[in-house]
Structures are given as C-alpha cells and as structure tokens.
Design a protein around this motif. Structure first.
Motif, PDB file in Angstrom:
ATOM      1  N   VAL A   1       0.424  -8.050   4.166  1.00 33.85           N
ATOM      2  CA  VAL A   1       0.193  -6.663   3.350  1.00 33.85           C
ATOM      3  C   VAL A   1       1.200  -5.298   4.299  1.00 33.85           C
ATOM      4  N   PHE A   2       1.703  -4.842   3.031  1.00 33.91           N
ATOM      5  CA  PHE A   2       2.999  -3.809   4.338  1.00 33.91           C
ATOM      6  C   PHE A   2       2.665  -2.356   3.700  1.00 33.91           C
ATOM      7  N   HIS A   3       2.319  -1.338   4.327  1.00 32.37           N
ATOM      8  CA  HIS A   3       2.409   0.346   3.529  1.00 32.37           C
ATOM      9  C   HIS A   3       4.131   0.638   3.385  1.00 32.37           C
TER      10      HIS A   3
ATOM     11  N   LEU B   1       1.442  -0.904  -0.406  1.00 35.52           N
ATOM     12  CA  LEU B   1       0.272  -0.182  -0.077  1.00 35.52           C
ATOM     13  C   LEU B   1       0.956   0.823   0.151  1.00 35.52           C
ATOM     14  N   ALA B   2       1.119   1.613  -0.897  1.00 29.90           N
ATOM     15  CA  ALA B   2       2.306   2.803  -1.572  1.00 29.90           C
ATOM     16  C   ALA B   2       1.020   4.224  -1.714  1.00 29.90           C
TER      17      ALA B   2
ATOM     18  N   LYS C   1       2.981   6.783   9.519  1.00 26.93           N
ATOM     19  CA  LYS C   1       2.506   6.155  10.336  1.00 26.93           C
ATOM     20  C   LYS C   1       2.863   4.534  10.246  1.00 26.93           C
ATOM     21  N   ALA C   2       2.167   3.735  11.870  1.00 24.17           N
ATOM     22  CA  ALA C   2       2.739   2.266  12.213  1.00 24.17           C
ATOM     23  C   ALA C   2       1.877   1.867  11.594  1.00 24.17           C
ATOM     24  N   SER C   3       1.973  -0.100  11.708  1.00 27.70           N
ATOM     25  CA  SER C   3       1.982  -0.962  10.783  1.00 27.70           C
ATOM     26  C   SER C   3       0.141  -1.364  11.558  1.00 27.70           C
TER      27      SER C   3
END
Length: 274
Positions: free
Chosen positions: A90-92, A65-66, A97-99
């Motif tokens: 899933v990663f941003h 999620l960019a 912002k934290a996970s």
C-alpha cells in the motif's frame, strides 16, 4: 499476469498514475473508489481500465491511496478494518505526509510506502503523456519499495530516496521552489505596475531577470548566482528600497524585509573574488 492494483481516491494524481500503470502493463487496474459513483466512473473512463465501486474494494496485490493528505490516516484505518491486507503493498502519493500515516495498514500485515511525484498534476492527461523523467520522492518499508521502485521506473519515474522524518521539510522545499517563487514574482510584477509600467510590459521586463537568474541558480548554485545590492554589500540601497516598498504597500514591505534578511545570510556564504 501483472499484479492487481486498487485505486482509492482518483483525482488528478490517481487518474494520471492509473493510466500510466495500465497502458504500460505494469499493473492490472482492478477497483477504483472515489467519493462518488460518478467520479469513480469518470476516473475509470480516463484510466481506460478498472471497475468503479461504491463500497469496499476487493482484495488486491497493490493499493494506491491518492486521497487528500489529511484523509490518508482515516482511509488507512478504515481499510485495515474492512479488507484483508496481509502481504499487500500500500502506498500513498502525498509529499507532505510520511508512510507512517499508513501504520494501521502495516499493523494489519501490509507493506507500506510513500511515492510522491514531484510535478504539477493540474492537467492529468498532459502528465500521463509526458511523465518520463519525473522525479519521485520515495520512502517506506524496504519490501514495499522493492516492488514499487521497478513499477515506477517502468512508467518513466526517477525515484529519489528521502528521510521520512524530514518529510514536511522535503515538501516545503517544493513549496519554496514553486508556490513561493510565484509569490515573489507577483510582488515584482506589482511593483513594476506601481511604477507606471503596464502589466504586459512588466512581465516582459521580469522575464530575462527571472529566467536567467533561475538558470544561474540551477547551474552555479545560489551563492554564486546571487547578484544585486546585497551581494555588493550596499546596505544604503537596500534600506531605501525597504522604505519605499513599505510606503507603497505594507505587506509587500514585510515580504521585502524577510527576503532581505535571508539574502544577507546567503551573501555571507557567497565566495569572495580574490
């Protein structure tokens, strides 16, 4: 066969990382979703792989999620409601912002994390060409990081574990080291110009001071690198400068005052010569 990766939000960060993951064979880029069909097509062309989609992407092994920081939570909630996520990673890519912003996806069975590359992405093609050695602040579920750390190392990243509870302070560190450094240099250059020095000459005057000081901070640490009137305890000079800068430009005088206060604190930590 490499794991499939969906990319949601393919601006500069998403495009650069997507190209790296694809060209180095780390992930198979599957679906790319952005705010418009045209930008999704442009992103796929830049990455060199993937399918632009208008609607919900297909299920995938991995999701990046960019998107903008403030959109992460809403995008995560929407995906949790629309797409099977059990077992997906899933990663941003936000530094601010934290996970925990991905909690809706965690509740839907996904493994979540945050991976923040510490560099400017103003030119994604240049970043993709010279990504090796880039530090990345990482935090999140251990099982997610067990997959993501080798993946990012494969594109040349140097992962650094951070405390998710201090994520905002972590991001502020980058702002101090980058954005606010520019602000301080702007004040210096404007002050030179106020003294009658042309702008191009002002930059050359500032260059050795700025570059040598930064090199000393990174080599010796801030306490040992500190020099100048505050390091010498010359309060009278500082007071005269404060008054002169305030008379010239009030907001810059306020900046000088704030920096002087912080610098007096730093000077108190400076080792004293025997």
């Amino acid at each position: 066969m490499p794991a499939t990766l969906n990319i949601v939000g393919a601006g500069h960060v998403g495009r650069a990382l997507g190209r790296l993951f694809s060209t180095r064979g780390v992930f198979t880029i599957q679906d790319v979703q952005t705010r418009s069909s045209a930008s999704a097509r442009d992103a796929v062309a830049f990455i060199g792989a993937g399918t632009p989609v208008d609607n919900v992407p297909r299920p995938a092994d991995m999701w990046m999620l960019a998107v903008a920081d403030d959109a992460i939570g809403a995008v995560a909630a929407a995906l949790a409601q629309s797409t099977p996520m059990a077992g997906a990673v899933v990663f941003h890519c936000s530094g601010a912002k934290a996970s925990t912003e991905l909690e809706a996806l965690r509740q839907a069975g996904a493994l979540v994390a945050s991976v923040h590359p510490v560099r400017s992405f103003a030119d994604p093609a240049a970043v993709a060409a010279a990504f090796d050695g880039t530090f990345c602040g990482v935090e999140g579920d251990a099982a997610a990081l067990a997959v993501l750390l080798p993946a990012f190392e494969a594109i040349g990243a140097r992962p650094v574990q951070i405390d998710p509870a201090a994520k905002t302070v972590y991001h502020a560190a980058a702002v101090f080291a980058s954005n606010y450094l520019v602000t301080v240099m702007d004040a210096a250059l404007r002050a030179y110009e106020a003294a009658g020095i042309p702008a191009d000459v002002a930059r050359e005057l500032a260059r050795p001071l700025a570059t040598e000081t930064l090199a000393n901070v990174l080599r010796l640490g801030p306490e040992a690198a500190l020099s100048g009137p505050i390091a010498r305890g010359d309060a009278a000079t500082v007071a005269r400068q404060q008054a002169a800068v305030t008379a010239w430009d009030g907001p810059t005088g306020d900046l000088y005052d704030a920096l002087a206060t912080a610098t007096w604190d730093l000077a108190r930590r400076k080792p004293r010569s025997m």
